[in-house]
Scaffold this motif. Structure first.
Motif, PDB file in Angstrom:
ATOM      1  N   THR A  93       0.842  -1.189   0.000  1.00 36.44           N
ATOM      2  CA  THR A  93       0.000   0.000   0.000  1.00 36.44           C
ATOM      3  C   THR A  93       0.879   1.242   0.000  1.00 36.44           C
ATOM      4  OG1 THR A  93      -1.855   1.091   1.119  1.00 36.44           O
ATOM      5  CG2 THR A  93      -0.122   0.216   2.522  1.00 36.44           C
ATOM      6  N   TRP A  94       0.317   2.331  -0.471  1.00 37.59           N
ATOM      7  CA  TRP A  94       1.006   3.614  -0.407  1.00 37.59           C
ATOM      8  C   TRP A  94       0.756   4.265   0.948  1.00 37.59           C
ATOM      9  CZ3 TRP A  94       4.619   5.241  -3.598  1.00 37.59           C
ATOM     10  CH2 TRP A  94       4.644   4.772  -4.924  1.00 37.59           C
ATOM     11  N   THR A  95       1.807   4.860   1.491  1.00 37.87           N
ATOM     12  CA  THR A  95       1.690   5.639   2.707  1.00 37.87           C
ATOM     13  C   THR A  95       2.515   6.914   2.489  1.00 37.87           C
ATOM     14  OG1 THR A  95       1.983   5.606   5.118  1.00 37.87           O
ATOM     15  CG2 THR A  95       3.665   4.494   3.807  1.00 37.87           C
ATOM     16  N   THR A  96       2.812   7.637   3.547  1.00 41.54           N
ATOM     17  CA  THR A  96       3.689   8.797   3.419  1.00 41.54           C
ATOM     18  C   THR A  96       5.072   8.440   3.959  1.00 41.54           C
ATOM     19  OG1 THR A  96       2.920   9.655   5.551  1.00 41.54           O
ATOM     20  CG2 THR A  96       1.810  10.442   3.558  1.00 41.54           C
ATOM     21  N   LEU A  97       6.080   9.135   3.480  1.00 44.42           N
ATOM     22  CA  LEU A  97       7.454   8.849   3.874  1.00 44.42           C
ATOM     23  C   LEU A  97       7.629   9.137   5.358  1.00 44.42           C
ATOM     24  CD1 LEU A  97      10.220   7.954   2.910  1.00 44.42           C
ATOM     25  CD2 LEU A  97      10.719  10.338   2.326  1.00 44.42           C
ATOM     26  N   GLN A  98       8.154   8.146   6.101  1.00 44.84           N
ATOM     27  CA  GLN A  98       8.217   8.265   7.559  1.00 44.84           C
ATOM     28  C   GLN A  98       9.227   7.298   8.140  1.00 44.84           C
ATOM     29  OE1 GLN A  98       4.552   5.969   9.261  1.00 44.84           O
ATOM     30  NE2 GLN A  98       4.071   6.569   7.144  1.00 44.84           N
ATOM     31  N   VAL A  99       9.768   7.644   9.278  1.00 43.82           N
ATOM     32  CA  VAL A  99      10.582   6.725  10.070  1.00 43.82           C
ATOM     33  C   VAL A  99       9.678   5.650  10.646  1.00 43.82           C
ATOM     34  CG1 VAL A  99      11.934   6.539  12.202  1.00 43.82           C
ATOM     35  CG2 VAL A  99      12.354   8.426  10.618  1.00 43.82           C
ATOM     36  N   GLY A 100      10.170   4.408  10.708  1.00 45.17           N
ATOM     37  CA  GLY A 100       9.402   3.339  11.325  1.00 45.17           C
ATOM     38  C   GLY A 100       8.413   2.654  10.409  1.00 45.17           C
ATOM     39  N   ALA A 101       8.543   2.826   9.102  1.00 44.10           N
ATOM     40  CA  ALA A 101       7.613   2.183   8.170  1.00 44.10           C
ATOM     41  C   ALA A 101       7.968   0.728   7.924  1.00 44.10           C
ATOM     42  CB  ALA A 101       7.589   2.933   6.838  1.00 44.10           C
ATOM     43  N   SER A 102       9.174   0.312   8.314  1.00 44.17           N
ATOM     44  CA  SER A 102       9.614  -1.053   8.044  1.00 44.17           C
ATOM     45  C   SER A 102       9.443  -1.940   9.263  1.00 44.17           C
ATOM     46  CB  SER A 102      11.079  -1.062   7.607  1.00 44.17           C
ATOM     47  OG  SER A 102      11.941  -0.914   8.720  1.00 44.17           O
ATOM     48  N   SER A 103       9.583  -3.252   9.036  1.00 43.45           N
ATOM     49  CA  SER A 103       9.476  -4.225  10.118  1.00 43.45           C
ATOM     50  C   SER A 103      10.742  -4.274  10.969  1.00 43.45           C
ATOM     51  CB  SER A 103       9.193  -5.613   9.535  1.00 43.45           C
ATOM     52  OG  SER A 103      10.231  -5.996   8.631  1.00 43.45           O
TER      53      SER A 103
END
Length: 284
Positions: A93-103
């Protein structure tokens, strides 16, 4: 002028596009967690792929001196497709660029954070998006093509988890195929929401995988990178690419390369020089 790939919601076509050094995609949020990209010019899409620190093991919690800049932590004007290591809830899915988006963790981030900030600064009116696909400890080379591994490894089997492009009679590595599938899924999601898009750049982050486990693999690095880049362009239908190439970590300004000669850094640089202005090198 150079040729870039442009897609509309109703189909794909080639058009002439002015080359910019770095380009990214802007968006406008519309309530809650939902997002909407303002209509108008195509969304400018950048692909970030690779190994090693491309995955994103930096931690905002360990930033010195604290605190970690909020302008980097959340970048609501850059669209982000986390890809291979997205945390639950942000997969496919698309989200906004951010810290903590990964596992990797709630404070983890990769090169996309600084890249998004810098391109936004250079392209304040652009509609920017980053598609990411990165897997640590991997390489372009197929492990089965080499038998001169260092004694500490003895036998290496990547189980097809490599970025090798297809060759006559031999299929592509699983990561190469997954990269293309990930990009196509991201672009299809833009189209489903009625948005036009344009591929404007490809960033490849190269780690140390090929530098220290096999002399012949290290010697082949330039050739493998050239083949990978050419095949990705062909598969995605674009003749343009900007490259961010991270070859090895550096110590005292010198590359830490195990096998000399050949010097893997020079092998990759030689391949990039043939690209002229279409590919650039960045030390990290």
């Amino acid at each position: 002028m150079t040729t870039g790939l442009v897609s509309t919601a109703s189909g794909t076509s080639l058009r002439q596009a002015t080359r910019c050094l770095w380009l990214l995609v802007g968006l406008v949020l519309a309530g809650g967690a939902a997002w909407r990209v303002a209509r108008g010019e195509p969304v400018e899409v950048y692909i970030l792929a690779g190994q090693s620190n491309a995955v994103g093991h930096n931690s905002a919690a360990n930033f010195r001196p604290p605190p970690f800049p909020e302008s980097l932590r959340n970048q609501p004007d850059v669209l982000f497709w986390p890809g291979s290591n997205a945390k639950p809830g942000l997969r496919n899915t698309w989200t906004t660029l951010q810290v903590g988006a990964s596992s990797v963790g709630e404070h983890a981030f990769g090169p996309e954070i600084a890249f998004g900030r810098d391109v936004r600064a250079a392209r304040p009116r652009a509609r920017l998006a980053i598609v990411k696909y990165a897997v640590g400890g991997t390489g372009i080379a197929r492990s089965g093509d080499y038998d001169d591994y260092i004694p500490a490894l003895a036998v290496v089997d990547d189980h097809c988890d490599n970025w090798h492009p297809p060759e006559p009679g031999r299929p592509a590595g699983r990561l190469y195929e997954n990269l293309l599938a990930n990009v196509r899924d991201a672009l299809a999601a833009l189209e489903r929401d009625g948005h036009d898009w344009e591929l404007r750049g490809f960033l490849w982050m190269q780690g140390e995988h090929a530098a220290g486990i096999s002399p012949r693999m290290a010697a082949d690095s330039g050739r493998l990178l050239g083949s990978f880049r050419a095949q990705v362009r062909s598969a995605l239908g674009t003749a343009e690419s900007q490259g961010l190439i991270r070859v090895v970590d550096t110590e005292d300004g010198r590359p830490r390369v195990v096998f000399r000669p050949p010097n893997i850094r020079e092998a990759l640089l030689q391949d990039l020089r043939a690209e002229g202005d279409l590919a650039t090198w960045h030390e990290t």
